[in-house]
Scaffold this motif. Structure first.
Motif, mmCIF file in Angstrom:
data_model
loop_
_atom_site.group_PDB
_atom_site.id
_atom_site.type_symbol
_atom_site.label_atom_id
_atom_site.label_comp_id
_atom_site.label_asym_id
_atom_site.label_seq_id
_atom_site.Cartn_x
_atom_site.Cartn_y
_atom_site.Cartn_z
ATOM 1 N N GLN A 449 12.894 27.539 -12.514
ATOM 2 C CA GLN A 449 12.344 28.136 -13.735
ATOM 3 C C GLN A 449 10.858 28.441 -13.582
ATOM 4 O OE1 GLN A 449 13.379 25.327 -16.787
ATOM 5 N NE2 GLN A 449 15.566 25.876 -16.763
ATOM 6 N N ILE A 452 10.610 31.528 -11.426
ATOM 7 C CA ILE A 452 11.010 32.736 -12.163
ATOM 8 C C ILE A 452 9.920 33.154 -13.135
ATOM 9 C CG2 ILE A 452 12.652 33.589 -13.892
ATOM 10 C CD1 ILE A 452 14.814 31.943 -12.357
ATOM 11 N N HIS A 459 14.440 38.388 -6.821
ATOM 12 C CA HIS A 459 15.850 38.001 -6.726
ATOM 13 C C HIS A 459 16.046 36.675 -5.997
ATOM 14 C CE1 HIS A 459 15.244 39.453 -2.666
ATOM 15 N NE2 HIS A 459 16.344 38.835 -2.331
ATOM 16 N N TYR A 462 16.472 33.444 -8.129
ATOM 17 C CA TYR A 462 17.779 33.374 -8.793
ATOM 18 C C TYR A 462 18.869 32.965 -7.790
ATOM 19 C CZ TYR A 462 15.547 35.952 -12.632
ATOM 20 O OH TYR A 462 14.720 36.345 -13.661
ATOM 21 N N CYS A 466 21.405 29.853 -7.765
ATOM 22 C CA CYS A 466 22.854 30.057 -7.587
ATOM 23 C C CYS A 466 23.398 29.137 -6.499
ATOM 24 C CB CYS A 466 23.144 31.515 -7.220
ATOM 25 S SG CYS A 466 23.007 32.680 -8.587
ATOM 26 N N LEU A 481 24.533 32.440 -14.788
ATOM 27 C CA LEU A 481 23.328 32.925 -14.105
ATOM 28 C C LEU A 481 23.561 34.291 -13.474
ATOM 29 C CD1 LEU A 481 20.413 32.409 -13.234
ATOM 30 C CD2 LEU A 481 21.280 31.176 -11.238
ATOM 31 N N ARG A 482 24.700 34.470 -12.848
ATOM 32 C CA ARG A 482 24.998 35.777 -12.232
ATOM 33 C C ARG A 482 25.122 36.860 -13.311
ATOM 34 N NH1 ARG A 482 25.795 36.117 -7.023
ATOM 35 N NH2 ARG A 482 26.340 34.281 -5.771
ATOM 36 N N MET A 485 21.639 37.776 -14.284
ATOM 37 C CA MET A 485 21.045 38.642 -13.255
ATOM 38 C C MET A 485 21.531 40.078 -13.405
ATOM 39 S SD MET A 485 21.301 36.165 -9.882
ATOM 40 C CE MET A 485 20.728 37.437 -8.762
ATOM 41 N N ILE A 490 18.684 42.312 -11.894
ATOM 42 C CA ILE A 490 17.996 41.632 -10.792
ATOM 43 C C ILE A 490 18.795 41.860 -9.529
ATOM 44 C CG2 ILE A 490 17.180 39.421 -9.893
ATOM 45 C CD1 ILE A 490 15.679 40.332 -12.365
#
Length: 545
Positions: A449, A452, A459, A462, A466, A481-482, A485, A490
């Motif tokens: 976090q 980000i 990317h 993230y 993942c 999360l995906r 994105m 993203i």
């Protein structure tokens, strides 16, 4: 008889000034000029001017400018020639970017009703470039136009350099395009400006347009700019073009700067065959392998995986500065030989070479790669306590990496909180790497976090999160999360690529190609190979796809 003696003394002193070697000799000559009863006031004035000009333009001694200032202050009505010499001396000899003595002298020149000429302005503009002072530079540009020197090629070249240095590339290009008479300095100035401004393609276009007007500065500027701009493969192509290019029927031969940058390009690409060729070219051409070239060779062989050859070059260097030692330590660290890196560090200290901040980055990296937590703590401590080097963000990132790899997350977090500067993506990235290694999902979420927030469109952060969720079997969180994105669009903006060197040719493979395309590309590489071992090795690459 008296007149003949006067001329003889005058000519002798003038010749002594011309052949002067140091300030002490100049003091003696000046004493003769002042005290000689045989010299007329006109002779004294002439010789003082010669002596003053020597101090301003020829002598490189640090005290020569101070001496010239003393003489200048004794002249009641300095001529334009005297002012120009003083402006030139201040512009070329004073390295302090906050100095404004040239501008003070220029103001005095104008107040004394003297009109500046084409020699005055280039050095004033050089002073503005050194200070990166675009506002004052524009004022000087206005004076250039006012006094009618806007068409002088030397003044125009100085203006191109000024605007390039100040980052106003549009004005530099406008000045270049409006020139009716360009010399090689004009071309070099605008090319260097484009390279510094990140306009590599424009610089290459201008470079191709130059053709036979290129000199060694042109070639070196382009090769250096491409290497620093991350386009090492093109830098090598330009270097090879240099081998077969003529400049007014005279070959422009590479020098130390060219070779050092070519080696740097080979190191970036991992192109060992090219690197060996550059090394052999260095030996054939007779270019001296000084500390700069030796250090570049160590770096190249090390980054290409030839540690033994790197060490052989390093041991063969008659003189080694801190950069050479640091390069060798960094090479050993890169390949995970932590203890050997510290042995080399001790040897470096034994011969009296003081480490710098980069040396400790290499040592801390060695500790991270080798899992040497204790030595990492010791290294971080002596850097501050013994060598009085204040840790920079790179040192903290290395130290966090050491602790995170060892699973010492509490200590790593405490170190981050103690940092005198704000942690950057490398510090947080090192901690996230440790979380991935040890499956620390809770801390990894928090770190991801932070990353980000620092760069919300990157990317990689993230994808790291993942990976954490996947390893912890938190597939629902992974799905959310995906989806996020996808909603935020993203994606990887620049496709990753790999390079391999086969028979001296560097091939580039992009990750955005389909497996079928990649297999076909690899097979095309293999078409020209005759060595069965190479075929077998690269066929293994195809099987891994």
């Amino acid at each position: 008889m008296i007149e003949s003696k006067r001329l003889h003394i005058k000519n002798t002193l003038a010749r002594l000034i011309h052949n002067c070697k140091n300030i002490k000799q100049l003091n003696q000559i000046h004493s003769h000029v002042i005290t000689s009863p045989h010299l007329s006031p006109i002779d004294g004035s002439f010789l003082t001017s010669r002596l003053f000009f020597f101090l301003c333009t020829v002598s490189n001694s640090h005290s020569s400018l101070h001496y010239a200032n003393k003489i200048f202050n004794l002249i009641q009505k300095p001529s334009l020639f005297i002012y120009n010499a003083m402006i030139r001396a201040n512009a070329t000899k004073i390295k302090d970017p906050f100095s404004c003595q040239c501008l003070v002298l220029y103001k005095e020149l104008l107040c004394n009703d003297l009109i500046p000429d084409s020699i005055t302005f280039p050095f004033l503009l050089k002073e503005c470039s050194k200070r990166v002072d675009g506002m004052t530079g524009r004022s000087i540009h206005a004076h250039v136009v006012m006094f009618g020197y806007e068409g002088d090629v030397y003044v125009q070249n100085a203006l191109i350099s000024l605007y390039s240095e100040c980052g106003v590339l549009m004005d530099a290009r406008k000045m270049f395009d409006e020139m009716s008479n360009r010399d090689v300095v004009s071309w070099n100035s605008i090319i260097v400006g484009c390279l510094r401004g990140g306009e590599l393609d424009i610089a290459l276009g201008l470079f191709q347009e130059m053709n036979e007007r290129r000199n060694i500065i042109t070639w070196n500027s382009v090769i250096t700019g491409l290497v620093q701009g991350g386009r090492a493969k093109e830098a090598l192509e330009v270097f090879h073009e240099m081998q077969v290019s003529n400049n007014n029927k005279n070959m422009v031969r590479p020098d130390k700067i060219t070779v050092a940058n070519a080696l740097s390009a080979c190191a970036s690409l991992g192109a060992i065959d090219h690197g060996r060729w550059v090394h052999s070219y260095l030996e054939r051409s007779g270019i001296e392998c000084d500390m700069v070239i030796g250090t570049a060779l160590v770096d190249m062989y090390g980054k290409c995986g030839c540690i033994e050859k790197a060490f052989e070059v390093f041991k063969g260097m008659p003189d080694k500065d801190v950069l050479a030692w640091t390069a060798m330590i960094s090479v050993i660290a890169l390949h995970g030989y932590g203890n050997e890196a510290f042995e080399l560090f001790q040897e470096m200290e034994a011969v009296g070479v003081r480490p710098n901040a980069v040396t400790f980055v290499g040592l801390l990296s060695a500790c991270a790669h080798s899992g040497l937590v204790g030595k990492g703590r010791w290294c971080f401590d002596i850097m501050r306590r013994i060598h009085l080097i204040h840790p920079q963000v790179q040192h903290y990132a290395c130290m966090v990496d050491i602790l995170s790899r060892a699973g010492l997350f509490t200590e790593a977090e405490e170190l981050i909180r103690s940092m005198p500067m704000r942690p950057d993506v490398f510090v947080w990235g090192a901690l996230l790497g440790g979380c991935q290694l040890h499956g620390n999902v809770k801390l990894g979420e928090k770190v991801a976090q932070n990353l980000i927030e620092l760069d919300p469109h990157n990317h990689a952060f993230y994808m790291n999160l993942c990976d954490l969720y996947a390893k912890a079997s938190r597939f629902y969180d992974l799905k959310i999360l995906r989806s996020l994105m996808k909603d935020l669009d993203i994606r990887k903006s620049v496709p990753g690529c790999s390079m391999i060197e086969v028979d001296g040719v560097v091939y580039e493979f992009s990750v955005n190609r389909s497996p079928e395309m990649l297999m076909e590309a690899l097979r095309s590489v293999l078409m020209g190979l005759t060595n069965e071992m190479k075929v077998e090795r690269y066929m293994g690459c195809i099987e891994l796809i």
